[in-house]
Write a protein that holds these residues in place. Structure first.
Motif, PDB file in Angstrom:
ATOM      1  N   UNK A 163      12.277 -53.910 -88.319  1.00 17.91           N
ATOM      2  CA  UNK A 163      11.980 -53.430 -87.049  1.00 17.91           C
ATOM      3  C   UNK A 163      12.256 -53.273 -85.546  1.00 17.91           C
ATOM      4  N   UNK A 196       1.984 -50.296 -92.178  1.00 13.23           N
ATOM      5  CA  UNK A 196       2.259 -51.121 -92.311  1.00 13.23           C
ATOM      6  C   UNK A 196       0.584 -51.929 -92.622  1.00 13.23           C
ATOM      7  N   UNK A 197      -0.469 -51.012 -93.080  1.00 16.14           N
ATOM      8  CA  UNK A 197      -1.667 -51.473 -93.263  1.00 16.14           C
ATOM      9  C   UNK A 197      -1.653 -51.058 -94.520  1.00 16.14           C
ATOM     10  N   UNK A 217      -1.324 -48.135 -96.672  1.00 10.02           N
ATOM     11  CA  UNK A 217      -1.305 -46.754 -96.639  1.00 10.02           C
ATOM     12  C   UNK A 217      -0.476 -45.936 -96.726  1.00 10.02           C
ATOM     13  N   UNK A 259      -5.003 -44.258 -87.895  1.00  8.11           N
ATOM     14  CA  UNK A 259      -4.760 -45.211 -89.027  1.00  8.11           C
ATOM     15  C   UNK A 259      -6.076 -44.553 -90.190  1.00  8.11           C
ATOM     16  N   UNK A 319       4.135 -46.386 -87.868  1.00  4.84           N
ATOM     17  CA  UNK A 319       4.999 -47.300 -88.586  1.00  4.84           C
ATOM     18  C   UNK A 319       3.182 -48.598 -89.036  1.00  4.84           C
ATOM     19  N   UNK A 320       1.893 -48.018 -87.841  1.00  2.00           N
ATOM     20  CA  UNK A 320       1.234 -48.815 -88.110  1.00  2.00           C
ATOM     21  C   UNK A 320       0.454 -48.268 -89.649  1.00  2.00           C
ATOM     22  N   UNK A 346       8.739 -52.524 -93.670  1.00  3.92           N
ATOM     23  CA  UNK A 346       8.437 -53.591 -92.763  1.00  3.92           C
ATOM     24  C   UNK A 346       7.246 -54.362 -94.304  1.00  3.92           C
ATOM     25  N   UNK A 347       6.432 -53.471 -94.350  1.00  5.61           N
ATOM     26  CA  UNK A 347       4.899 -53.846 -94.921  1.00  5.61           C
ATOM     27  C   UNK A 347       5.866 -54.440 -96.026  1.00  5.61           C
ATOM     28  N   UNK A 389      -5.251 -43.822 -93.761  1.00  2.00           N
ATOM     29  CA  UNK A 389      -6.229 -44.492 -94.986  1.00  2.00           C
ATOM     30  C   UNK A 389      -6.868 -43.321 -95.766  1.00  2.00           C
ATOM     31  N   UNK A 448       6.926 -57.911 -96.236  1.00  2.00           N
ATOM     32  CA  UNK A 448       5.838 -59.043 -95.788  1.00  2.00           C
ATOM     33  C   UNK A 448       5.110 -59.661 -96.955  1.00  2.00           C
ATOM     34  N   UNK A 477       4.899 -45.300 -83.351  1.00  2.00           N
ATOM     35  CA  UNK A 477       4.486 -46.546 -83.661  1.00  2.00           C
ATOM     36  C   UNK A 477       3.816 -46.877 -84.281  1.00  2.00           C
ATOM     37  N   UNK A 488       7.706 -48.391 -91.337  1.00  2.00           N
ATOM     38  CA  UNK A 488       6.829 -49.430 -90.933  1.00  2.00           C
ATOM     39  C   UNK A 488       5.687 -49.628 -92.836  1.00  2.00           C
TER      40      UNK A 488
END
Lengths: 324, 404, 337
Positions: free
Chosen positions: A283, A246-247, A249, A156, A242-243, A260-261, A160, A264, A239, A257
């Protein structure tokens, strides 16, 4: 004449190796989840291969492009319907198209990580086990340090700072960390067990060099374990990938991911409430993809595990439900 | 054994040092510019240089590394670029992470190994229906474990938060997209008291571990003296009542409950994420142990079935689970960080990500160091457990790695 | 002593002189070991061409370590191993290194105790047997296959074609040990270290394997160092027997002489422990006290002192007795003989 003889010898060797793999396959195939994993992986693989073709031929670019597509006839987000099998998201993208388009990059990152982890862990683990002493102490100390590093978190941080990293590069980074940490330690432990066997002594008495012993004796023994680690690496890297998305970036390729991000974020910014038809597919796809490789790793575990080696001797009382 | 543990402790210190040095250079090298870069538009060149000098950013990288190490050696993590000491910044958030990580890991471990143990054990009943129900249940349990284990963590966070907020109204809303502190501990009981949430959290973790160890000790004593163990239900009841009782006895009961209520969503999510692997490995490991001759011997001797399972089989079957734990630690820690971040639990992850955005390197390094230390301490604790469980280690100096 | 000091009339194929192997105990990367296990301590013997020597002793007495040093799986701490070879001349095996060592690997091979562990379970019989040829680069693939097939026939795995591409787990213990023998013989060694090759086999197939090893010894003119704990096996296989106790040779002579007239109290005890299949024969039982210990930094006295029925102050106050000729080539290391 000689060539012909040599060819027949080679053919027989190949058929024997096939027999060996057949033996391994029998053990593997007793694990039903492992078979399910293989089927899932094959399905995902076909999607990754077929989607680009479909995109160029069948799918209407204006409606179904995962980035630029927009259907003017419908209000967005729209529920699943005949035009859009999984509906569209708040920006009018076709969910199914995005889902399919994200498969190939996921495969790339998974394979890159797995191959890197396999190379790194075999090199480190085997060198450590074979040369022992100072080499072992230093390499294992480094491996211990890698074990302290939370690989997904590190990913991550990398994602970033370098939003332009491709999935291949990210996969290689993850593979190095995973391979040097846990995998190398496990490979070393197994290689040490093999090193203690008399057939290694026999190879030495025959005059085998260190390379000969490492390649022809150690490597084939740790191969299933390395394969198992490859599978677990894929699960982990998918995974982690995906993080990163999801964050938020966002990067230069689509992934689950990110879907999903954005689902949301859109439901938050547009106050639409939870868009289950947008949220669920990625998901599920992400979990299934990760699970598929995990299932295969469970099957490989049976092969590496000495207890389960001889079904006739050991595992006869285990029913299939016990070996999931 | 003491010799072995000393060696392990020394080795983890070295590992920690390598890890921290590696992270120092990686973070320093990979981040473009420095802290002052973000203000480059507002500041003149001279002002910027002055700021750099006052923050100690103008010395070469190697020098900075040495300074940092020097300070570290006497427990000084440096100053945050915003003026407060890094130790204070992190000291305030560390209890939040420790609470979730330690308690969550213990619960996940216990849960996983209980369920795994149960799932692997044949029902022993002659009744066909009972047997098949048990089969279905334990098969379903394994499948559930796989699902939770491979679930995408933020997604699981979302589901847990949604369920809790809709049905239990414990978590007001799922706050993704709002990067900021969740409004925690604003209730009435937190006014007019000297207790702060971090202090209560540390107390909770300590009482939790003590009660856990105490129950384990009682169990062992019972097994040794009377060949009998407490059943799982009684253990659970005893544990909860002892724990809550100790909170009230020690005088922070209501506050502890308030903390646990706020932490529940993070704890539940983390436990769900982590228990699956333990369950799966425990189950296969148990199934393998069942084939061993000494289990047959124990049964033939007339040892009670529960005792065979918990005293004879589970003890051996636990070893592979623990070895797997070592490899899993970084991933579990990541799990904590992700859960904290997604659910707005103000732990170390918050400081880490915020400082990364602001390029506040001293805090980033401090947070990473903390992650490393937590991981290293957890591993050492695991080594102790391993050494207690595996008598071979008491004699063999080769250590855990060989056994793993 | 060096190679020149030995007279040219020395006909021994292998001559071991003052061979020592001390393993450090404790200690680590940065710490020196405080004590050592004297696994093999000052051992001397010779093996004549075409003859075999049996090395007999309890487990843990250093016989396997001796064998492994002869095959250079362990490097000796000190001492010499001379190999008198027709083609390559006389060399000290304890000192050769690198490519020279690789060449000498052709002359010395080893057969291991456990047939279940000494064959790589993931390689075929062909791969295993051909390995010495392959790593030494002898012959091309076709020649190698012919040699393997011939040898498999010779060791009784007929028809060779059906065995060649099987895996070890598809073979019985006796068959596997035959494969191990074939692997040792494939590069025509002059000398083979056989480390209890029949002790893990069923009694019923032991004799077959032993017969095979004898036949092949005659056929290929190979000498064995036959390591065993079983005097009966040593008697069947070897012309000479050496008895080992805690890293030291205590008695060495021709087989029949040793069995008929054992002189060292330890040998006598060993022989008295072998049952005689005749209930009418009365034999004096010789008891020795205690069990075998590990030779960690042994004190300067006879190694057998603690357990010896005949021990006295002389045995306690002097160093371990030297191996001396007590007449007719019967070598014994004991003050009381």
């Amino acid at each position: 004449m000689n060539l012909k003889q040599g060819w027949s010898l080679l053919k027989r060797q190949v058929s024997t190796i096939r027999r060996q793999f057949g033996h391994d396959w029998q053990i593997f195939a007793r694990n039903r989840l492992a078979i399910l994993g293989v089927i899932l992986i094959v399905t995902f693989g076909m999607i990754a291969l077929v989607y680009p073709i479909l995109r160029m031929t069948v799918f209407n670019y204006k409606l179904y492009d995962p980035v630029a597509g927009f259907d003017v006839r419908l209000p967005h987000p729209s529920k699943p319907g005949p035009e859009h099998l999984l509906g569209t998201d708040s920006l009018g993208h076709d969910v199914l198209s995005m889902l399919l388009a994200a498969t190939a990059p996921t495969f790339i990152i998974g394979i890159a990580a797995a191959v890197t982890a396999a190379c790194v862990s075999s090199v480190v683990g085997l060198l450590s086990a074979y040369y022992a002493g100072a080499v072992d102490a230093i390499l294992m100390q480094i491996a211990d340090a890698f074990l302290l590093l939370p690989a997904p978190l590190f990913m991550v941080i990398m994602g970033m700072r370098f939003p332009n990293l491709t999935s291949l590069e990210l996969g290689i980074i993850y593979g190095t960390i995973a391979g040097f940490g846990g995998a190398a330690i496990l490979v070393r432990a197994q290689a040490l067990q093999v090193m203690a066997k008399p057939f290694i002594s026999a190879a030495r008495v025959a005059g085998g060099s260190s390379l000969h012993i490492i390649f022809t004796h150690l490597l084939i023994h740790v191969a299933p374990l390395v394969a198992l680690q490859m599978m677990l690496t894929v699960t982990g890297v998918v995974v982690a990938d995906g993080f990163i998305a999801f964050f938020g970036f966002t990067r230069n390729y689509l992934n689950w991911g990110a879907m999903i991000y954005s689902s949301f974020v859109y439901s938050y910014t547009f106050q639409t409430g939870t868009e289950w038809h947008v949220l669920l597919p990625p998901a599920i796809a992400l979990s299934l993809f990760a699970a598929a490789f995990y299932f295969v790793s469970r099957g490989l575990q049976d092969i590496t595990d000495p207890y389960r080696k001889h079904p006739a001797e050991n595992g006869k009382n285990l029913t299939s439900w016990q070996r999931i | 054994m003491a010799h072995y543990l000393l060696k392990r402790a020394l080795s983890s210190l070295i590992a920690l040092f390598i890890f921290v040095s590696f992270m120092f250079f990686v973070t320093e090298i990979m981040i473009p510019g420095d802290f002052t870069t973000q203000f480059s538009e507002q500041l003149s060149v001279q002002q910027r240089a002055a700021l750099q000098e006052s923050l100690g950013l103008n010395v070469p990288l190697g020098q900075r590394y040495l300074n940092w190490l020097g300070n570290l050696s006497h427990g000084d993590l440096g100053m945050s670029l915003y003026g407060s000491a890094v130790t204070t910044v992190l000291g305030n958030v560390l209890p939040y992470t420790l609470l979730v990580f330690f308690i969550g890991t213990l619960i996940a471990f216990q849960l996983g190994q209980w369920l795994g143990r149960w799932a692997a054990w044949p029902s022993g009943s002659a009744d066909r229906w009972l047997t098949s129900i048990k089969r279905t249940l334990s098969g379903g349990m394994s499948l559930g474990a796989v699902i939770f284990y491979t679930a995408f963590p933020p997604w699981l966070c979302f589901l847990v938060a949604t369920c809790l907020s809709q049905h239990l109204s414990m978590v007001r809303e799922f706050r993704y997209g709002q990067r900021g502190r969740r409004e925690l501990f604003m209730g009435k009981i937190w006014k007019n008291t000297a207790l702060t949430p971090p202090v209560v959290m540390v107390k909770i973790v300590i009482t939790f571990v003590v009660v856990w160890l105490f129950l384990g000790w009682v169990n062992r004593l019972l097994a040794r003296k009377f060949h009998w163990r407490l059943s799982v239900g009684i253990q659970l009841l005893l544990f909860v009542s002892l724990l809550v009782g100790s909170w009230y006895v020690l005088g922070f009961g209501p506050w502890a409950l308030s903390v646990m209520e706020s932490a529940s969503s993070a704890l539940i999510t983390y436990v769900l994420l982590s228990f699956g692997e333990t369950l799966l490995i425990m189950r296969t490991s148990m199934a393998d142990t069942l084939q061993e001759d000494y289990i047959t011997t124990a049964r033939a001797k007339g040892v009670a079935e529960a005792m065979v399972r918990d005293g004879h089989a589970a003890r051996t079957a636990l070893l592979p689970v623990l070895s797997r734990f070592i490899v899993s630690f970084p991933y579990m820690l990541t799990g904590v960080v992700i859960v904290e971040d997604v659910l707005g639990w103000p732990g170390v992850s918050r400081s880490l990500f915020n400082s990364l955005y602001q390029q506040d390197m001293p805090v980033v390094m401090g947070a990473l160091l903390l992650v490393g230390i937590v991981s290293a301490v957890a591993r050492l604790a695991l080594d102790v457990v391993y050494a207690v469980l595996d008598p071979r280690i008491r004699y063999d100096r080769g250590g855990l790695r060989r056994a793993a | 002593m060096n190679a020149e000091a030995i007279t040219m009339t020395d006909t021994a194929l292998v001559r071991v002189e003052a061979l020592k192997k001390h393993f450090p105990v404790g200690g680590g990367l940065f710490r020196r070991a405080k004590s050592h296990i004297y696994a093999v301590d000052d051992v001397n013997f010779a093996i004549q061409k075409g003859k075999s020597l049996g090395l007999v002793g309890e487990s843990g007495c250093g016989k396997t370590t001796t064998g492994k040093m002869l095959a250079r799986l362990h490097d000796p701490t000190d001492g010499h191993i001379f190999l008198n070879d027709m083609e390559l001349g006389k060399v000290d095996l304890a000192e050769v290194k690198g490519t020279q060592l690789k060449t000498f690997r052709r002359r010395v091979q080893m057969i291991f105790q456990d047939p279940y562990e000494s064959l790589n379970p993931r390689r075929t019989i062909f791969d295993t047997v051909v390995e010495p040829l392959a790593v030494q680069g002898i012959g091309d693939l076709i020649e190698r296959e012919e040699r393997v097939a011939n040898l498999l026939d010779l060791v009784g795995l007929t028809p060779a074609d059906t065995f060649m591409f099987r895996f070890p787990h598809e073979l019985s213990g006796g068959q596997r040990q035959r494969v191990a023998i074939a692997r040792a013989l494939i590069i025509n060694p002059a000398f083979i270290v056989a480390d209890e090759p029949t002790s893990m086999l069923d009694v019923s197939i032991r004799i077959g394997v032993m017969q095979l090893m004898q036949e092949l010894a005659d056929r290929f003119a190979v000498s064995y160092l036959y390591i065993t704990h079983d005097l009966a096996v040593a008697r069947y296989m070897c012309q000479d027997i050496a008895v080992m106790y805690l890293g030291k040779l205590v008695e060495m002579t021709e087989t029949e002489e040793l069995l008929a007239h054992p002189l060292h109290p330890y040998t006598q005890a060993l022989i008295s422990a072998v049952p005689i299949p005749d209930p009418r024969v009365q034999r004096e039982a010789i008891d020795i006290k205690g069990g075998i210990a590990q030779p960690i930094d042994p004190p300067a006295r006879c190694r057998f002192y603690d357990r010896c029925p005949r021990a006295d102050n002389q045995c306690r106050d002097n160093d371990h007795p030297p191996l001396e000729d007590k007449g007719g080539g019967h070598m014994v290391a004991c003050y009381k003989v």
